[in-house]
Write a protein that holds these residues in place. Structure first.
Motif, mmCIF file in Angstrom:
data_model
loop_
_atom_site.group_PDB
_atom_site.id
_atom_site.type_symbol
_atom_site.label_atom_id
_atom_site.label_comp_id
_atom_site.label_asym_id
_atom_site.label_seq_id
_atom_site.Cartn_x
_atom_site.Cartn_y
_atom_site.Cartn_z
ATOM 1 N N LYS A 291 1.233 -1.227 0.003
ATOM 2 C CA LYS A 291 -0.009 -0.025 -0.311
ATOM 3 C C LYS A 291 0.848 1.491 -0.058
ATOM 4 N N ARG A 292 1.317 1.441 1.172
ATOM 5 C CA ARG A 292 2.699 2.201 1.226
ATOM 6 C C ARG A 292 3.758 2.819 -0.353
ATOM 7 N N GLN A 293 4.218 1.306 -1.171
ATOM 8 C CA GLN A 293 4.422 1.966 -2.280
ATOM 9 C C GLN A 293 3.710 2.170 -2.918
ATOM 10 N N ILE A 329 14.700 7.787 7.960
ATOM 11 C CA ILE A 329 15.116 7.191 8.991
ATOM 12 C C ILE A 329 14.539 5.441 9.272
ATOM 13 N N GLU A 330 13.241 5.403 9.125
ATOM 14 C CA GLU A 330 12.153 4.697 9.155
ATOM 15 C C GLU A 330 12.462 3.881 8.399
ATOM 16 N N THR A 331 12.693 4.692 6.573
ATOM 17 C CA THR A 331 12.285 4.154 5.442
ATOM 18 C C THR A 331 13.715 3.165 5.207
ATOM 19 N N ILE A 340 11.519 -0.447 7.911
ATOM 20 C CA ILE A 340 10.648 0.102 9.702
ATOM 21 C C ILE A 340 8.928 0.251 8.600
ATOM 22 N N LYS A 341 9.054 1.312 8.223
ATOM 23 C CA LYS A 341 7.759 1.548 6.967
ATOM 24 C C LYS A 341 8.320 2.099 6.022
ATOM 25 N N THR A 342 8.419 2.762 4.571
ATOM 26 C CA THR A 342 8.438 3.121 3.289
ATOM 27 C C THR A 342 7.548 4.433 3.833
ATOM 28 N N HIS A 343 7.845 5.643 4.281
ATOM 29 C CA HIS A 343 7.303 7.201 3.703
ATOM 30 C C HIS A 343 7.071 7.191 2.845
ATOM 31 N N HIS A 344 5.756 7.607 2.659
ATOM 32 C CA HIS A 344 5.569 7.637 1.490
ATOM 33 C C HIS A 344 6.515 8.955 0.411
ATOM 34 N N ASN A 345 7.224 9.765 1.241
ATOM 35 C CA ASN A 345 7.791 10.488 0.588
ATOM 36 C C ASN A 345 8.874 9.972 0.008
ATOM 37 N N PRO A 391 -0.192 11.143 8.569
ATOM 38 C CA PRO A 391 0.966 10.868 7.719
ATOM 39 C C PRO A 391 0.584 10.945 6.423
ATOM 40 N N GLY A 392 1.422 11.315 5.847
ATOM 41 C CA GLY A 392 1.263 11.301 4.128
ATOM 42 C C GLY A 392 -0.087 10.560 3.505
ATOM 43 N N PRO A 393 0.106 9.530 3.938
ATOM 44 C CA PRO A 393 -0.696 8.497 3.084
ATOM 45 C C PRO A 393 -1.732 8.217 3.896
ATOM 46 N N GLY A 394 -2.781 9.017 5.194
ATOM 47 C CA GLY A 394 -3.569 9.742 5.117
ATOM 48 C C GLY A 394 -4.409 8.343 5.638
ATOM 49 N N TRP A 527 -0.144 13.997 21.683
ATOM 50 C CA TRP A 527 0.938 14.893 20.894
ATOM 51 C C TRP A 527 -0.134 13.891 19.591
ATOM 52 N N GLN A 528 -0.722 13.553 19.130
ATOM 53 C CA GLN A 528 -1.220 12.043 18.032
ATOM 54 C C GLN A 528 -1.830 11.426 18.494
ATOM 55 N N PHE A 529 -3.369 11.060 17.697
ATOM 56 C CA PHE A 529 -4.794 10.365 17.374
ATOM 57 C C PHE A 529 -5.035 9.580 16.378
ATOM 58 N N ASN A 591 3.570 0.622 23.778
ATOM 59 C CA ASN A 591 4.144 2.294 23.530
ATOM 60 C C ASN A 591 5.432 1.796 22.598
ATOM 61 N N LYS A 592 6.233 2.988 21.954
ATOM 62 C CA LYS A 592 6.662 2.926 20.349
ATOM 63 C C LYS A 592 8.217 2.572 21.238
ATOM 64 N N PRO A 593 9.244 2.080 20.985
ATOM 65 C CA PRO A 593 8.730 0.425 21.091
ATOM 66 C C PRO A 593 8.086 -0.290 22.227
ATOM 67 N N GLY A 595 5.056 -1.022 19.233
ATOM 68 C CA GLY A 595 4.283 -0.798 18.654
ATOM 69 C C GLY A 595 4.848 0.940 17.880
ATOM 70 N N THR A 596 4.647 0.375 16.267
ATOM 71 C CA THR A 596 5.051 1.726 16.203
ATOM 72 C C THR A 596 3.369 2.515 16.442
ATOM 73 N N ILE A 597 3.768 4.083 15.673
ATOM 74 C CA ILE A 597 2.446 4.851 16.059
ATOM 75 C C ILE A 597 1.381 4.534 15.414
ATOM 76 N N GLU A 598 1.878 4.921 14.338
ATOM 77 C CA GLU A 598 0.358 3.805 13.533
ATOM 78 C C GLU A 598 0.503 2.508 13.576
ATOM 79 N N TRP A 599 -0.906 1.752 13.103
ATOM 80 C CA TRP A 599 -0.459 0.434 12.522
ATOM 81 C C TRP A 599 -0.279 0.094 11.715
HETATM 82 P P1 XMP Z 1 4.536 5.407 13.518
HETATM 83 O O1 XMP Z 1 3.672 4.856 13.273
HETATM 84 O O2 XMP Z 1 6.114 4.815 12.061
HETATM 85 O O3 XMP Z 1 5.009 6.328 12.481
HETATM 86 O O4 XMP Z 1 5.280 5.400 14.562
HETATM 87 C C1 XMP Z 1 5.821 7.949 13.393
HETATM 88 C C2 XMP Z 1 5.546 9.481 12.481
HETATM 89 O O5 XMP Z 1 4.775 9.442 11.439
HETATM 90 C C3 XMP Z 1 3.744 9.814 11.059
HETATM 91 N N1 XMP Z 1 4.121 8.626 9.303
HETATM 92 C C4 XMP Z 1 4.315 9.378 7.950
HETATM 93 N N2 XMP Z 1 4.430 10.050 7.732
HETATM 94 N N3 XMP Z 1 4.617 10.285 5.749
HETATM 95 C C5 XMP Z 1 4.308 10.815 6.540
HETATM 96 O O6 XMP Z 1 4.331 12.511 6.212
HETATM 97 C C6 XMP Z 1 4.198 8.434 5.966
HETATM 98 O O7 XMP Z 1 4.375 7.719 5.111
HETATM 99 C C7 XMP Z 1 4.648 7.922 7.801
HETATM 100 N N4 XMP Z 1 4.312 6.429 8.297
HETATM 101 C C8 XMP Z 1 3.684 7.226 9.236
HETATM 102 C C9 XMP Z 1 3.572 9.176 11.869
HETATM 103 O O8 XMP Z 1 1.649 9.884 11.420
HETATM 104 C C10 XMP Z 1 3.904 9.650 12.707
HETATM 105 O O9 XMP Z 1 3.529 10.516 12.456
#
Ligand code: XMP
Length: 600
Positions: A291-293, A329-331, A340-345, A391-394, A527-529, A591-593, A595-599
């Protein structure tokens, strides 16, 4: 300028260490973990970061043993702690228990960089391996229940190391440890953020030259600050914004963002409704990374399409992005780091464009808290500076998809073993047949959440129970607390992808949550919900499940789950459970770790 080196072994927080040192006024640079000692001669101190590998693995990155001969203080953190033991004749083994999130260190000594600490300190952990024998010349300084050598020191040679992470805000004594380390190195405090912004502006000028920037803008603090900064350097006729509505934004968000951007003088804006394209591209896509890709690639397709339509010559325009360091770093953006996860950018195509020198990302080295400070300096109004990150992918990454029920390995025995721990808290336990993403020991995990339910439990107990479960059981990386209904007897997962209907449900739930936060005046302490929709039907009901995921953080690299006042929480559940399409509500107590913030 005096400087301190951070050797990067691929840890999620390597850059954060350098950031902390710089915040204390000392210039700090990051080098590859395997950099030759020869290259490190001009540094006043060396810090070894964490990393996802095991020092005992032959292929894992190793520090040059010569760094211990340079005569400067050395600080090893997590993998760096294990590296120090390994390099100097100690021993490292896999721990019986892993530790993720909070732990308490009892200090036997408080000298050198541990001076000024309390006998017991709360710290943040993320590791599988641990040091089991200290090298000659070292003494054990402190330990936790599951990690007896959590800190060690060779006071004569000024070598210190620790299993916990002093660089994250969740280790309150970390600041003192860095202050002490910096004092030991004797480095002068000559660095500050204003100076850095000046340098960044010079770099923008040099890089862009006579060209222009087409910046992807979302209305979030990062891209808005990036726009204003670019505009300040290049002038308003050379910066143009593209706002892509993916269809995964919050309810009414497009209009609100357009108005907010206009209110801060961003008029050069092109808005493109890409929801048709996004829903089509994501049909029957279930894997989070896939999805992220797709989402990241489509942003780029659209940017190219719009550029063409507007007749922009690609040779005259840079692609601008509000990327911040955690996105990179997460990418997996450094040599030894895990994805960890591919950020949209940060998808591959963007990386290629970047290598070709066609991308400009002025905030790439900063964290959210620093971007906010830059935003304040640029005169951005408070409500925009302090907007919750999105997050960018909303909502696409908050709307979990599934092909069907996910099989849980050895389900009965896993649940029976976990129940023994839950019994101590009077709770019932189940493992949920879906998966979410986590970060454990600097590695990506994709595992099942555990569900605890049955009676009211204090946040303290939920925190302890959650850490015990994720530390002990490799099969789970997240724990949720069942709020409604009272019992969870059966689960059904139907094939579910990103449909307009599901996105509409999550938009409504998200709006209820956001409005309630404002009404209850708790939006600044959270901080974020994220509100997450799971394709999980409980007790043969037709509706799906919601997860509430409020967190406290500063820069998103670590986070605590937020402890909501129970009266307020009950009110919020009442409002959510009335929503069409929802029949169960969970509260994420991870907590993170781990879990990450997003699922996803
Ligand atoms: P995670 O889920 O990795 O998220 O703990 C850390 C922060 O990054 C945001 N997030 C993103 N922001 N593009 C973004 O601009 C993305 O692809 C993306 N993925 C996660 C997340 O909402 C949290 O604030």
């Amino acid at each position: 300028m005096d400087k301190i080196a951070v050797l990067d072994f691929g840890g999620q927080y390597a850059h954060l260490i350098a950031n902390r040192v710089r915040r204390m006024g000392v210039y700090s640079e990051i080098l590859d973990g395997t950099a030759p000692a020869q290259k490190l001669k001009d540094y006043m101190g060396i810090i070894l970061s964490g990393g996802p590998a095991s020092v005992n693995a032959p292929e894992s990155p190793k520090a040059d043993a010569g760094i211990y001969e340079l005569g400067v203080p050395v600080l090893g953190i997590c993998y760096g702690h294990q590296m120090t033991a390994y390099a100097l004749g100690g021993e490292v083994e896999p721990g019986v228990m892993s530790e993720y999130g909070p732990a308490v260190v009892k200090f036997q000594q408080k000298k050198g960089i541990f001076e000024g600490l309390e006998n017991e300190e709360k710290v943040w952990m993320s590791h599988f391996d641990q040091v089991v024998k200290v090298p000659e010349g070292f003494e054990i300084v402190g330990g936790t229940e599951d990690c007896p050598i959590a800190a060690m020191a060779d006071y004569k040679r000024n070598f210190y190391s620790m299993q916990f992470h002093p660089e994250v805000t969740h280790t309150p004594c970390g600041k003192q440890i860095f202050e002490n380390f910096i004092a030991l190195t004797g480095a002068k405090r000559e660095w500050n953020l204003d100076q850095y912004v000046e340098k960044m502006m010079e770099e923008i000028k040099m890089k862009v030259g006579g060209k222009k920037v087409f910046l992807m803008i979302s209305g979030g603090v990062d891209s808005t600050v990036a726009f204003l900064l670019l505009e300040k350097v290049l002038g308003s006729d050379r910066v143009y914004g593209l706002f892509v509505d993916t269809g995964f934004m919050r309810m009414n968000e497009r209009k609100e963002v357009e108005e907010a951007l206009k209110s801060v003088g961003i008029g050069n804006l092109h808005v493109y409704d890409a929801s048709e394209e996004y829903f089509a591209a994501l049909k029957e896509i279930y894997e989070p990374e896939k999805k992220r890709q797709i989402i990241g690639d489509l942003f780029l397709d659209i940017q190219e399409k719009v550029s063409e339509r507007l007749g922009l010559n690609p040779d005259e325009w840079f692609l601008g992005q509000g990327t911040i360091y955690p996105d990179t770093i997460e990418t997996g953006g450094t040599r030894h780091a895990d994805v960890i996860k591919t950020h949209h950018n940060q998808v591959e195509r963007i990386k290629k464009l970047d290598e070709a020198g066609k991308v400009i990302e002025p905030l790439k080295q900063l964290y959210k808290d620093e971007v906010r400070l830059v935003g304040e300096r640029l005169g951005l109004p408070e409500h925009l500076v302090w907007r919750h990150p999105f997050p960018g992918p909303g909502l696409a990454v908050r709307c979990l998809c599934a092909k069907g029920l996910d099989n849980i390995e050895s389900k009965e025995s896993l649940e029976a073993e976990m129940q023994q721990i839950a019994d101590r808290f009077g709770m019932k336990i189940k493992v949920l047949p879906i998966k979410s993403v986590g970060v454990q020991g600097d590695e990506r995990t994709y595992r099942h959440p555990a569900l605890v339910y049955g009676k009211p439990l204090s946040w303290d107990d939920l925190d302890t129970l959650s850490s015990r479960l994720t530390n002990q059981f490799k099969g789970v990386n997240r724990v949720v607390y069942g709020l409604s209904p009272d019992a969870f007897d059966s689960f059904v997962v139907d094939p579910s992808d990103l449909s307009r209907e599901r996105i509409s449900t999550i938009q409504q739930a998200d709006m209820i949550v956001m409005n309630y936060l404002a009404e209850a005046k708790i939006n600044r302490e959270i901080w974020q919900f994220p509100t997450v929709l799971l394709p999980l039907k409980v007790n043969n009901q037709s509706g799906e499940s919601l997860v509430l995921r409020p967190v406290c953080s500063e820069e998103a690299m670590t986070a605590n789950f937020y402890r909501m006042d129970f009266e307020k929480l009950n009110e919020l559940i009442k409002r959510l459970i009335g929503l069409k399409g929802i029949s169960a509500v969970f509260y994420d107590v991870t907590n993170k770790p781990p879990g990450t913030i997003e699922w996803e």
